[in-house]
Design a protein around this motif. Structure first.
Motif, PDB file in Angstrom:
ATOM      1  N   MET A  63      31.748  10.227  81.236  1.00 30.92           N
ATOM      2  CA  MET A  63      30.475  10.916  81.058  1.00 30.92           C
ATOM      3  C   MET A  63      29.695  10.310  79.892  1.00 30.92           C
ATOM      4  N   GLY A  66      27.988   7.253  80.822  1.00 28.38           N
ATOM      5  CA  GLY A  66      26.980   7.373  81.866  1.00 28.38           C
ATOM      6  C   GLY A  66      27.485   7.039  83.253  1.00 28.38           C
ATOM      7  N   ASP A  69      27.897  11.993  86.086  1.00 29.84           N
ATOM      8  CA  ASP A  69      26.750  12.824  85.706  1.00 29.84           C
ATOM      9  C   ASP A  69      27.141  14.263  85.384  1.00 29.84           C
ATOM     10  N   LYS A  88      25.280  14.622  73.759  1.00 27.37           N
ATOM     11  CA  LYS A  88      25.295  13.801  74.969  1.00 27.37           C
ATOM     12  C   LYS A  88      25.581  14.612  76.234  1.00 27.37           C
ATOM     13  N   ILE A  89      26.214  15.770  76.105  1.00 26.32           N
ATOM     14  CA  ILE A  89      26.410  16.632  77.271  1.00 26.32           C
ATOM     15  C   ILE A  89      25.902  18.035  76.943  1.00 26.32           C
ATOM     16  N   ARG A 217      25.388  15.431  81.767  1.00 27.69           N
ATOM     17  CA  ARG A 217      24.844  14.538  80.745  1.00 27.69           C
ATOM     18  C   ARG A 217      23.425  14.975  80.416  1.00 27.69           C
TER      19      ARG A 217
END
Length: 316
Positions: A63, A66, A69, A88-89, A217
């Protein structure tokens, strides 16, 4: 004019076809085991691309890079990654509420206050089982790591605890579903002494606590919102189907090699608390649980409660 009109129509049709068939699939990372059982209902949906991962530690790097998703994580892990990875998430839904139980072979243990001078194997150090158990022990005035209290043992991996209970090598364990069901199905000497959900309700006044959450993400969530909303809708329906039809869910789990037998899945679903609750409607109970983590070890969620951007905001 007719030729020009036909050319424009042809270009429009080609553009439409390329848009439909060239549309990116949403890439979904699922964990082998119980947390993502509802996904078996949508595994063959051509709009979704699923990949299996052994545990959160295997899923998270994918994740962050990238390559995936959407994924599923314990709520404290999601909070910790958000706090420590520059957001980032983010969290988009609760997919599983609490399903922890104290399983024992000792008939004199009927409540947490009966845990005197015993060892309890706990499935999940540094995760919800450990900190929820410590919270309930404290509320019941049971001391930890003393001769007269409870000694916590994290030495046995979660998947191996049922076999150890069945063989009599250990007597007590805190287990989530479906592992609690596996143990009790295979031994008449084992039973559920305490349902943690009932205990939590008694002391906190909260209806439940989240065990598993769906994350996405952050750089994907709002740039591909239509695809994400489509997946959320499909997953919500799959979650309802899972609860409604345990037998067929079990069959699908075997078909797609989710690591659990049909009998175990079917028997455990009524006790597994599969749900679909949006991030917005879950903030209160998520923060209540995360505050328990903070009291035990703030580092387990990245040092603080996540801010409001942690919670995905739907398009509606």
């Amino acid at each position: 004019m007719k030729i020009k009109s036909l050319f424009i129509i042809l270009i429009a049709q080609i553009t439409f076809v390329c848009g439909v068939f060239g549309q990116e699939k949403i890439r979904v990372g699922v964990l082998n085991g119980p947390s993502c059982i509802p996904c078996v209902w949508i595994t063959e949906n051509p709009e979704f691309q699923f990949s299996k991962h052994a545990d959160p530690q295997a899923l998270l790097p994918k994740m962050i890079k990238g390559e995936v998703d959407v994924g599923f994580l314990p709520v404290n892990v999601a909070a910790k990654v958000y706090n420590s990875s520059n957001h980032k998430i983010i969290l988009c839904a609760v997919t599983g509420n609490g399903n922890l139980r104290l399983i024992t072979s000792q008939k004199n243990i009927k409540r947490i206050s009966d845990l005197k001078n015993v060892r309890v194997n706990v499935a999940g150090q540094g995760a919800t089982p450990e900190y929820m158990f410590k919270y309930l022990l404290q509320k019941n005035n049971v001391q930890i790591e003393t001769k007269t209290g409870v000694r916590l043992d994290f030495s046995v991996p979660t998947a191996q605890i049922p076999a150890m209970l069945i063989s009599g090598k250990i007597d007590n364990a805190v287990l989530p579903e479906p592992f609690a069901t596996i143990a009790c199905m295979k031994s008449k000497n084992l039973y559920t002494a305490v349902d943690f959900q009932n205990e939590y309700l008694y002391f906190s006044g909260k209806t439940d606590y989240p065990l598993t959450v769906m994350v996405v993400r952050s750089d994907y969530a709002y740039s591909h919102q239509n695809e994400l909303e489509n997946f959320l809708t499909a997953y919500a329906k799959a979650s309802k189907e899972t609860v409604k039809n345990p037998a067929e869910t079990g069959r699908l789990c075997e078909k797609y090699n989710m690591g659990l037998t049909q009998a175990v899945v079917s028997a455990s679903i009524p006790k597994s608390n599969y749900v679909f609750q949006t991030a917005a409607e879950s903030i209160d109970k998520i923060e209540s649980l995360l505050n328990i983590f903070i009291e035990c070890d703030a580092a387990s969620i990245g040092g603080k409660l996540p801010d409001s951007d942690f919670y995905y905001k739907t398009a509606n």
